[in-house]
Design an enzyme around this catalytic site. Sequence first.
Site, mmCIF file in Angstrom:
data_model
loop_
_atom_site.group_PDB
_atom_site.id
_atom_site.type_symbol
_atom_site.label_atom_id
_atom_site.label_comp_id
_atom_site.label_asym_id
_atom_site.label_seq_id
_atom_site.Cartn_x
_atom_site.Cartn_y
_atom_site.Cartn_z
ATOM 1 N N GLU A 16 9.225 2.012 10.821
ATOM 2 C CA GLU A 16 10.316 2.931 10.437
ATOM 3 C C GLU A 16 9.702 4.321 10.366
ATOM 4 O O GLU A 16 8.974 4.630 9.422
ATOM 5 C CB GLU A 16 10.870 2.544 9.065
ATOM 6 C CG GLU A 16 11.433 1.144 8.967
ATOM 7 C CD GLU A 16 12.846 1.051 9.507
ATOM 8 O OE1 GLU A 16 13.411 2.098 9.856
ATOM 9 O OE2 GLU A 16 13.365 -0.067 9.599
ATOM 10 N N LYS B 191 0.880 -1.187 0.000
ATOM 11 C CA LYS B 191 0.000 0.000 0.000
ATOM 12 C C LYS B 191 0.906 1.222 0.000
ATOM 13 O O LYS B 191 1.322 1.690 1.044
ATOM 14 C CB LYS B 191 -0.882 -0.020 1.251
ATOM 15 C CG LYS B 191 -2.254 0.622 1.099
ATOM 16 C CD LYS B 191 -2.268 2.065 0.687
ATOM 17 C CE LYS B 191 -2.137 3.060 1.806
ATOM 18 N NZ LYS B 191 -1.874 4.425 1.297
ATOM 19 N N GLU C 289 9.619 17.251 13.615
ATOM 20 C CA GLU C 289 10.086 16.906 12.275
ATOM 21 C C GLU C 289 9.387 17.818 11.266
ATOM 22 O O GLU C 289 8.159 17.840 11.198
ATOM 23 C CB GLU C 289 9.766 15.438 11.968
ATOM 24 C CG GLU C 289 10.328 14.987 10.632
ATOM 25 C CD GLU C 289 9.947 13.558 10.268
ATOM 26 O OE1 GLU C 289 8.767 13.205 10.404
ATOM 27 O OE2 GLU C 289 10.831 12.804 9.831
ATOM 28 N N CYS D 40 13.611 10.849 6.143
ATOM 29 C CA CYS D 40 13.523 10.481 7.556
ATOM 30 C C CYS D 40 14.876 10.680 8.224
ATOM 31 O O CYS D 40 14.968 11.022 9.388
ATOM 32 C CB CYS D 40 13.076 9.040 7.694
ATOM 33 S SG CYS D 40 14.169 7.888 6.858
HETATM 34 P P1 NAD Z 1 2.134 8.871 6.717
HETATM 35 O O1 NAD Z 1 2.260 8.244 8.031
HETATM 36 O O2 NAD Z 1 1.172 9.982 6.523
HETATM 37 O O3 NAD Z 1 1.713 7.787 5.604
HETATM 38 C C1 NAD Z 1 2.498 6.627 5.362
HETATM 39 C C2 NAD Z 1 1.609 5.568 4.751
HETATM 40 O O4 NAD Z 1 0.652 5.147 5.717
HETATM 41 C C3 NAD Z 1 0.822 6.034 3.538
HETATM 42 O O5 NAD Z 1 0.788 4.989 2.599
HETATM 43 C C4 NAD Z 1 -0.552 6.283 4.128
HETATM 44 O O6 NAD Z 1 -1.594 6.194 3.189
HETATM 45 C C5 NAD Z 1 -0.635 5.161 5.139
HETATM 46 N N1 NAD Z 1 -1.617 5.367 6.219
HETATM 47 C C6 NAD Z 1 -2.034 6.536 6.762
HETATM 48 N N2 NAD Z 1 -2.932 6.292 7.738
HETATM 49 C C7 NAD Z 1 -3.061 4.945 7.826
HETATM 50 C C8 NAD Z 1 -3.829 4.084 8.657
HETATM 51 N N3 NAD Z 1 -4.640 4.561 9.588
HETATM 52 N N4 NAD Z 1 -3.722 2.742 8.474
HETATM 53 C C9 NAD Z 1 -2.893 2.246 7.536
HETATM 54 N N5 NAD Z 1 -2.146 3.015 6.714
HETATM 55 C C10 NAD Z 1 -2.229 4.353 6.867
HETATM 56 O O7 NAD Z 1 3.608 9.278 6.316
HETATM 57 P P2 NAD Z 1 4.062 10.106 5.059
HETATM 58 O O8 NAD Z 1 3.653 11.529 5.285
HETATM 59 O O9 NAD Z 1 3.623 9.409 3.813
HETATM 60 O O10 NAD Z 1 5.653 9.965 5.137
HETATM 61 C C11 NAD Z 1 6.456 10.836 5.851
HETATM 62 C C12 NAD Z 1 6.889 10.223 7.160
HETATM 63 O O11 NAD Z 1 7.544 8.984 6.911
HETATM 64 C C13 NAD Z 1 7.904 11.085 7.880
HETATM 65 O O12 NAD Z 1 7.603 11.128 9.246
HETATM 66 C C14 NAD Z 1 9.212 10.344 7.641
HETATM 67 O O13 NAD Z 1 10.199 10.604 8.606
HETATM 68 C C15 NAD Z 1 8.764 8.937 7.651
HETATM 69 N N6 NAD Z 1 9.759 8.079 6.980
HETATM 70 C C16 NAD Z 1 10.505 7.203 7.730
HETATM 71 C C17 NAD Z 1 11.480 6.406 7.127
HETATM 72 C C18 NAD Z 1 12.337 5.442 7.924
HETATM 73 O O14 NAD Z 1 12.931 4.544 7.324
HETATM 74 N N7 NAD Z 1 12.433 5.576 9.238
HETATM 75 C C19 NAD Z 1 11.691 6.513 5.744
HETATM 76 C C20 NAD Z 1 10.921 7.414 5.025
HETATM 77 C C21 NAD Z 1 9.946 8.185 5.649
#
Ligand code: NAD
Length: 499
Positions: free
Chosen positions: A260, A185, A393, A294
Amino acid sequence: MSQVPAAQFSIPERVTGFVEGRCTGAGGYELEVIHPGDGRRIATLVESSPAEVDAAVRSARAAFEDGRWRRQTVEARQAVMRQVADLVDVHREELAYLECMNSGIPMRHLQRGQIPRTAHNFRFFAEFLGQHAGKMYDQTEGYLTLVLREPVGVAALIGPWNAPLALTSMKIAGAIAFGNSCVCKPSEVTPLAVARFMELLVEAGVPPGVVNLVNGRGGVTGEALVAHPGVDLVSFTGGTQTARRISASAGEGLKPLSLELGGKSANIIFESADLERAIDGALLGIFSNNGQQCLAGSRILVQRAVLDRFIESFVARTRRLRLGDPLDPATEIGPLAFRAHRDRVASYVEVARADGAQVLCGGQAEAALEPGFFFQPTAVLAQDNRARVCREEIFGPFATIVPFDTADQAFAMANDSEFGLVSYVWTDHHPTLMRALSDIRAGMVWANTPMTRDLRAPFGGIKSSGYGREGGESSMKFYTYEKTAMLPTVLPAIPRLGA
Ligand code: NAD
């Protein structure tokens, strides 16, 4: 702006899910897929309904149960995974184009980093699969005790928008290498390249049903996926708030979870550092990938003795960063991924000022590039680590610089954070370096180097940056379970009850 090549690849009009080797979903809730460079709609995403999520999980479950993938020999699976990597190489320009058009990540970053990494993820796990060993104990007299690794089943793989293909492909490669099936997803903001990748997987020989795709909003498609009883484990990369919701749902089903999450990572520059190299590293650390990383070194802690020299050079170079069309190979900073995100990043300029921070450069949306979602690369000088720009962040091209005097202060500040993903340290003083390795509480310490990954080694965070690790053995541990088998070396005498 320099000359940008005309589009060479087509973008599908409609993006859907991908189940059992075929695109799905004639109709459903629709979302716009936007090019952040100019705000134009470039495709329509058809959301996967909970019924379609159910079909995707059932497909993955059937593939797992009938063994069409997991019962293939290791050599056969390795060959297919290498073929996936080769196809990524063949289609690298197209994948980079789709990712660039959809996410705004500059082409140079995609071509040098994220797309080769996608191929590498598959080559790496193909090799790893041929090397790892089970365990055997022979201390119990008359027995050999074997510890085998078995695939867990159906994995839900949920990814963010900042490195869609590089991160999702890492999860897919780790999951299927050991025989699992999966349902991916991706972020609803950036579905394009991952959708194209699904076709390449099947073309390479991954049997239909082993890797399925659902698309849509997190609260609809994502929630249905995590809660589905046919899902055995969940790997999530994304934000900390989302992770809390996913944890609750996965916890309800007792599903193993890998998280992550975000960071506010310290990049510590000591006066004993090679300052030129540290500045190069600091610029890369915060401005790569449009600052949407991230692992960004977003809190730059600088020892006071070199603060003025650091700021002078860092700000001059930040002002010279080439902002523009992400397709242009010369562009260093592209647009942010979507308008609301750009506006959120911009809002931190006032937040910084309210906490007494000084804006050193940038600080505004780039009006000349409207209607694209551009934001000027920004640096602020915070008074201390309590400022909100040191604690939250921001996830954009927004550097916060904070002075310190002693190593004790630097390490205390680095650790005084809700997050603990990565850290960077720059010093030529060996004892300080060794202290950094032991005193910094984070999943990773990069010493005198910008970010680099070794896929053999674990990657992941602590505290609000998540738990669980990705990388060779760590991925194996997550995507498999241990099964112990005891084999007698001589037939043991069996006490005969009721004889
Ligand atoms: P997000 O949490 O908004 O969304 C991530 C994913 O989760 C998307 O596919 C979204 O549709 C899905 N999602 C949202 N709500 C959900 C729910 N209730 N149930 C299941 N899935 C759901 O994050 P984002 O804005 O897409 O990404 C940015 C964040 O990701 C930042 O905080 C960044 O630091 C983090 N990130 C971490 C890493 C790592 O390896 N630690 C790598 C890249 C990004």
